[in-house]
Design a protein around this motif. Structure first.
Motif: not given
Length: 176
Positions: A149-173
């Motif tokens: 029953d969990i609604p799927e995120p909007l495309p913009e929300e998904a894109a922001q989440a992916i960008a945030s994860i990529r930023k965290e990974q690049s900060d670690v490296v």
């Protein structure tokens, strides 16, 4: 099965000596190659003939229409470990481990293992049934927990989440 319908293996089927039967068989054979074959049960329900049986009927009809006899016999096909692994979609080494654990019966007539096709298919059916039952149980548990029953995120929300994860990974490296 009545005594007159019992199948004896091997069994030879001889072509008819009747000219009318032969010409009828030739006409049927030509249609068998182009058309789908249906069988009708005692209740009148029609079902398409499975492809393996259709091929056997086609080949038998062609040979008989040419005046040739046909021998029907069962074949207990044995497979090499390579062939069996390919059917299961696993590596040969994985199959060997499965054989050594006793999951699939095999014989060793020489230094090479041989697996009966019937044993391999039975293993495949049983594991498929187990997987389907486990999957159904997981889906049922997920539905009862409301996970579907969990609604799927909007495309913009998904894109922001992916960008945030990529930023965290690049900060670690340490890459910017």
């Amino acid at each position: 099965m009545t005594a007159e319908h019992e199948l004896t293996i091997p069994r030879a089927i001889l072509p008819s000596k009747n000219i009318e039967d032969m010409s009828l068989l030739e006409g049927i054979t030509a249609r068998l190659l182009d058309e789908e074959i249906f069988i009708r049960d005692a209740k009148g329900v029609e079902s398409p003939l499975p492809s393996q049986l259709k091929e056997a009927v086609q080949q038998t009809a062609m040979l008989l229409s040419q005046g040739k006899s046909v021998i029907i016999e069962s074949a207990d096909q044995t497979l090499s470990t390579e062939q069996a692994a390919e059917i299961l979609g696993v590596s040969r080494q994985t199959l060997i481990r499965m054989l050594d654990r006793g999951l699939i019966p095999y014989s060793r007539p020489s230094k090479h293992r041989k697996i009966k096709l019937t044993d391999l298919l039975e293993y495949q059916r049983s594991t498929s049934s187990q997987k389907n039952a486990a999957l159904a149980q997981m889906v049922s548990a997920g539905e009862s927990d409301g996970l579907y029953d969990i609604p799927e995120p909007l495309p913009e929300e998904a894109a922001q989440a992916i960008a945030s994860i990529r930023k965290e990974q690049s900060d670690v490296v340490g890459v910017s």
